[in-house]
Design a protein around this motif. Structure first.
Motif, PDB file in Angstrom:
ATOM      1  N   MET A  83       8.841  33.820  20.734  1.00  0.00           N
ATOM      2  CA  MET A  83       9.230  32.406  20.765  1.00  0.00           C
ATOM      3  C   MET A  83      10.597  32.218  20.105  1.00  0.00           C
ATOM      4  N   THR A  84      10.865  32.956  19.033  1.00  0.00           N
ATOM      5  CA  THR A  84      12.156  32.836  18.344  1.00  0.00           C
ATOM      6  C   THR A  84      13.299  33.223  19.277  1.00  0.00           C
ATOM      7  N   LEU A  85      13.123  34.369  19.962  1.00  0.00           N
ATOM      8  CA  LEU A  85      14.182  34.825  20.877  1.00  0.00           C
ATOM      9  C   LEU A  85      14.452  33.763  21.936  1.00  0.00           C
ATOM     10  N   VAL A  86      13.368  33.234  22.497  1.00  0.00           N
ATOM     11  CA  VAL A  86      13.499  32.268  23.586  1.00  0.00           C
ATOM     12  C   VAL A  86      14.133  30.972  23.077  1.00  0.00           C
ATOM     13  N   ILE A  87      13.710  30.531  21.891  1.00  0.00           N
ATOM     14  CA  ILE A  87      14.236  29.275  21.350  1.00  0.00           C
ATOM     15  C   ILE A  87      15.712  29.422  20.990  1.00  0.00           C
ATOM     16  N   ILE A  88      16.128  30.614  20.557  1.00  0.00           N
ATOM     17  CA  ILE A  88      17.550  30.830  20.260  1.00  0.00           C
ATOM     18  C   ILE A  88      18.397  30.648  21.527  1.00  0.00           C
ATOM     19  N   THR A  89      17.846  31.019  22.698  1.00  0.00           N
ATOM     20  CA  THR A  89      18.591  30.774  23.942  1.00  0.00           C
ATOM     21  C   THR A  89      18.466  29.320  24.390  1.00  0.00           C
ATOM     22  N   SER A  90      17.947  28.482  23.508  1.00  0.00           N
ATOM     23  CA  SER A  90      17.693  27.063  23.734  1.00  0.00           C
ATOM     24  C   SER A  90      16.652  26.832  24.832  1.00  0.00           C
ATOM     25  N   GLY A  91      15.688  27.768  24.908  1.00  0.00           N
ATOM     26  CA  GLY A  91      14.556  27.601  25.824  1.00  0.00           C
ATOM     27  C   GLY A  91      13.278  27.344  25.052  1.00  0.00           C
ATOM     28  N   ILE A  92      12.138  27.469  25.741  1.00  0.00           N
ATOM     29  CA  ILE A  92      10.823  27.359  25.104  1.00  0.00           C
ATOM     30  C   ILE A  92       9.875  28.184  25.964  1.00  0.00           C
ATOM     31  N   ASP A  93       8.857  28.788  25.354  1.00  0.00           N
ATOM     32  CA  ASP A  93       7.892  29.537  26.153  1.00  0.00           C
ATOM     33  C   ASP A  93       6.489  29.005  25.876  1.00  0.00           C
ATOM     34  N   LEU A  94       6.006  28.159  26.794  1.00  0.00           N
ATOM     35  CA  LEU A  94       4.679  27.578  26.624  1.00  0.00           C
ATOM     36  C   LEU A  94       3.568  28.516  27.069  1.00  0.00           C
ATOM     37  N   SER A  95       3.963  29.630  27.716  1.00  0.00           N
ATOM     38  CA  SER A  95       2.937  30.486  28.336  1.00  0.00           C
ATOM     39  C   SER A  95       2.379  31.528  27.383  1.00  0.00           C
ATOM     40  N   VAL A  96       2.868  31.587  26.126  1.00  0.00           N
ATOM     41  CA  VAL A  96       2.508  32.729  25.271  1.00  0.00           C
ATOM     42  C   VAL A  96       0.994  32.854  25.057  1.00  0.00           C
ATOM     43  N   GLY A  97       0.301  31.736  24.835  1.00  0.00           N
ATOM     44  CA  GLY A  97      -1.140  31.801  24.595  1.00  0.00           C
ATOM     45  C   GLY A  97      -1.895  32.306  25.809  1.00  0.00           C
ATOM     46  N   SER A  98      -1.512  31.836  26.987  1.00  0.00           N
ATOM     47  CA  SER A  98      -2.196  32.255  28.214  1.00  0.00           C
ATOM     48  C   SER A  98      -1.920  33.714  28.530  1.00  0.00           C
ATOM     49  N   VAL A  99      -0.666  34.149  28.334  1.00  0.00           N
ATOM     50  CA  VAL A  99      -0.337  35.548  28.611  1.00  0.00           C
ATOM     51  C   VAL A  99      -1.095  36.443  27.628  1.00  0.00           C
ATOM     52  N   LEU A 117      16.017  38.852  29.507  1.00  0.00           N
ATOM     53  CA  LEU A 117      15.686  39.688  28.352  1.00  0.00           C
ATOM     54  C   LEU A 117      14.809  38.918  27.362  1.00  0.00           C
ATOM     55  N   ALA A 118      15.219  37.689  27.049  1.00  0.00           N
ATOM     56  CA  ALA A 118      14.477  36.902  26.055  1.00  0.00           C
ATOM     57  C   ALA A 118      13.044  36.647  26.518  1.00  0.00           C
ATOM     58  N   TYR A 119      12.871  36.187  27.762  1.00  0.00           N
ATOM     59  CA  TYR A 119      11.524  35.868  28.243  1.00  0.00           C
ATOM     60  C   TYR A 119      10.705  37.136  28.491  1.00  0.00           C
ATOM     61  N   GLY A 120      11.385  38.190  28.955  1.00  0.00           N
ATOM     62  CA  GLY A 120      10.694  39.465  29.178  1.00  0.00           C
ATOM     63  C   GLY A 120      10.144  40.012  27.871  1.00  0.00           C
TER      64      GLY A 120
END
Lengths: 332, 299
Positions: free
Chosen positions: A62-78, A232-235
């Motif tokens: 989540m930190t990597l993704v947020i640094i790219t100014s994104g968000i990853d809501l899928s982490v719990g499901s994955v 890279l961040a999301y992967g």
């Protein structure tokens, strides 16, 4: 007087001091409400670190993704999908551990990269793309498991159950080493932190992440492959989710298709409490580590004091707001 | 395991086909997945009987719409396991008044406009668990209670029944926490209980995954041999499996009623009169001693 104020102003303008103060505040709570000395036992701290590790792995991605100014809501499901995949591979199909781990990691990376591709290639908003992945991965977890937990009781065609032994990989990971002092799961989490730290602080691609999150257009114009940076961040986030899923499965001794539900919110809270800004371009993994430990201690202290659910939720909300407000005050 | 009642549930007239609509409120819980599986298994024994399943995904309004869809498609009988009583009462009453028999499973609706209610009693099961535990521990000991979501009626009933069951004995609930039916939460709370109390005798968890999580927490600190674990639900792949593997001392069954629903559906469709309006399901306790004989009925 002014000297003292300048001193405190200077100290508190340092982001790590602000991130640390939330932790110190929570630790003080623990010292005051120590549940008859339980807070002072080493095992309490050791168990806290293990409990928070699965969330911590999600918070790394989540930190990597947020640094790219994104968000990853899928982490719990994955995480849930990975736990199911890993359990099917090890318990039902009796695959060797390395193969099960490799396939689960690949599946996690694939989920993350797919979200990243939707964001980078098709310009979907991260919130929307990862929301879709969140729903899809949860569905896939339920589909693969048939809606039931994948456990050592394996259903046979005639409706009876065959019991398989727990493969060794389960006890290898859900286990404490170094003189019974640290859980393997916690070490895996610290390994993830180290990996993120190397990327963010030492590698060129780490600077690319900050640059992409800070000002994407400027980054692109200065030759940074912003699309690849997002992949890279999301992967990597997907890979950390898969690791977290494996750790969740070995600790539960089963793959629960519902595992990880709402964990994304905890992971985001951990990142934010650490001081990484949701607007991107700023923050760091060590701040997240502080945020992870802060939430971990808070939960542990509430739990050893057997505080009721209602008070727990309210207190957690207050602490999140307090921590973030505190980060906002630039100078004392 | 449930193969004891393989006798046919009845037959449809030759060549006749009938459709049962089954509205499940939520398939996110293993217990409800099991309920559907039990219905499916029972229905397969009746040639010509078809069951259409719908999952409302824990959404009351979605379930209401699904019941209406079943009415419109003209099913021969409805089985509904409602999420909430009040909002589902009108559509169920509508089906009933249109002449579609309705079996309400597990949770009740308001009023009398349904054909039959089938369900178990959480309070009675909690009470039986309390009495059983008091007897097993010889009337004294330190208990950890890991509660299900205390804003839900099953959680409240499994708590109050249990407290009533241990009343007057020397049992003391030394630590209680809400684990929200979730195994990872149960493990966390149990770790705290173990850290605070060095002499826990028994864990009473409101569901089997909770008891299993508590067992894993105790095992991690080498204390699982000194503590007994008791859970509720008794699903074949969860509670019954844990008892068989020697992890749980006992699991109290919370029956799904799936088989009974199909049995009674066949009676209703066959025009049988004088059926009860309400069917209370029997519950069993599974222990190491009786698990191979299929458990023991609670009195």
């Amino acid at each position: 007087m002014t000297k003292a104020r300048d001193f405190f102003g200077l100290v508190f303008s340092k982001p790590w001091v602000r991130a640390l103060s939330a932790l110190v505040f929570v630790a003080l709570l623990g010292i005051i409400f120590n549940a008859e000395g339980t807070f002072f036992k080493w095992s309490t701290h050791r168990d806290m670190l293990r409990q928070v590790s699965v969330y911590g792995m999600l918070a790394c991605g989540m930190t990597l993704v947020i640094i790219t100014s994104g968000i990853d809501l899928s982490v719990g499901s994955v995480l849930g999908l990975s736990a199911v995949l890993f359990s099917i591979a090890t318990l039902h199909l009796a695959w060797p551990a390395w193969l099960a781990i490799a396939v689960t990691l690949l599946a996690g990376i694939a989920c993350g990269t797919l979200s990243g591709a939707m964001i980078a290639r098709f310009r979907m908003q991260p919130f929307v793309a990862t929301l879709a992945m969140m729903v899809f991965a949860r569905g896939a977890a339920k589909y693969l498991s048939g809606g039931q937990k994948v456990s050592t009781a394996v259903a046979q065609a005639d409706g009876t159950y065959k019991y398989v032994d727990l493969p060794r990989i389960f006890s290898l990971i859900d286990h404490r080493i170094l003189g019974d002092n640290i859980a393997v799961v916690a070490l895996i989490f610290l390994g993830c932190v180290l990996l993120c730290w190397l990327l963010l602080a030492k590698l060129r691609w780490g600077r690319y992440l900050y640059a992409t999150g800070g000002n994407e257009e400027a980054a692109r114009l200065s030759g940074i492959p912003t699309g690849a940076v997002k992949l890279l961040a999301y992967g990597l986030s997907g890979m950390f989710c898969a690791l977290a899923g494996i750790c969740q499965a070995v600790q539960e001794q089963q793959g629960d298709p519902e595992a990880g539900t709402s964990y994304e919110l905890t992971a985001i809270a951990m990142v934010v409490i650490g001081g990484t800004s949701l607007s991107g371009g700023r923050g760091g993994i060590l701040f997240t580590l502080l945020g992870v430990v802060t939430i971990g201690y808070l939960e542990k202290i509430l739990s050893i004091n057997a505080v009721g659910e209602a008070s727990r939720l309210m207190l957690t909300g207050i602490i999140i707001v307090a921590a973030v407000l505190f980060q906002k005050t630039k100078k004392a | 395991m449930f193969a004891a009642g393989t006798a046919a549930f009845g037959t449809l007239p030759a060549g006749k086909k009938m459709v049962i609509g089954m509205s499940q409120c939520n398939l996110g819980e293993p217990w409800r997945v099991q309920m559907n599986a039990d219905i499916k298994k029972a229905a397969q024994k009746v040639p010509g009987l078809d069951v259409v399943f719908k999952d409302a995904q824990n959404d009351t309004l979605k379930q209401r719409a699904q019941v209406e869809e079943f009415i419109n498609s003209g099913v021969d009988l409805l089985i509904v396991s409602p999420k909430e009583a009040a909002p589902l009462t009108p559509p169920i009453a509508e089906a009933y008044k249109k002449g579609i028999p309705v079996i309400v499973l597990d949770r009740k609706v308001l009023g009398n406009d349904y054909t039959m209610f089938i369900g178990a009693d959480n309070k009675r099961i909690g009470l039986a668990a309390g009495r059983w535990i008091a007897k097993r521990l010889g009337g004294k000991g330190k208990i950890v209670e890991l509660k299900g979501l205390m804003t839900s009626t099953p959680g409240q009933d499994r708590n109050s029944g249990f407290r009533q069951g241990i009343k007057g004995s020397g049992l003391q609930v030394a630590f209680e926490a809400d684990m929200k039916w979730l195994e990872p939460d149960a493990r966390k709370e149990m770790e705290s209980a173990l850290a605070v109390h060095s002499d826990v005798d028994l864990v009473y968890a409101h569901n089997d995954p909770g008891a299993h999580g508590a067992y894993l927490a105790a095992k991690a600190v080498g204390r699982e041999k000194n503590i007994m674990f008791v859970g509720i639900d008794g699903l074949p792949q969860e509670g019954q499996a844990y008892v068989k593997q020697g992890l749980l001392e006992a699991s109290f069954e919370y029956p799904t009623g799936g088989k009974e629903a199909v049995e009674n559906a066949m009676k209703i469709l066959g025009g049988k009169k004088g059926l009860p309006k309400e069917l209370k399901l029997e519950s069993r306790v599974f222990t190491k001693a009786n698990i191979d004989k299929g458990g023991e009925l609670l009195k």
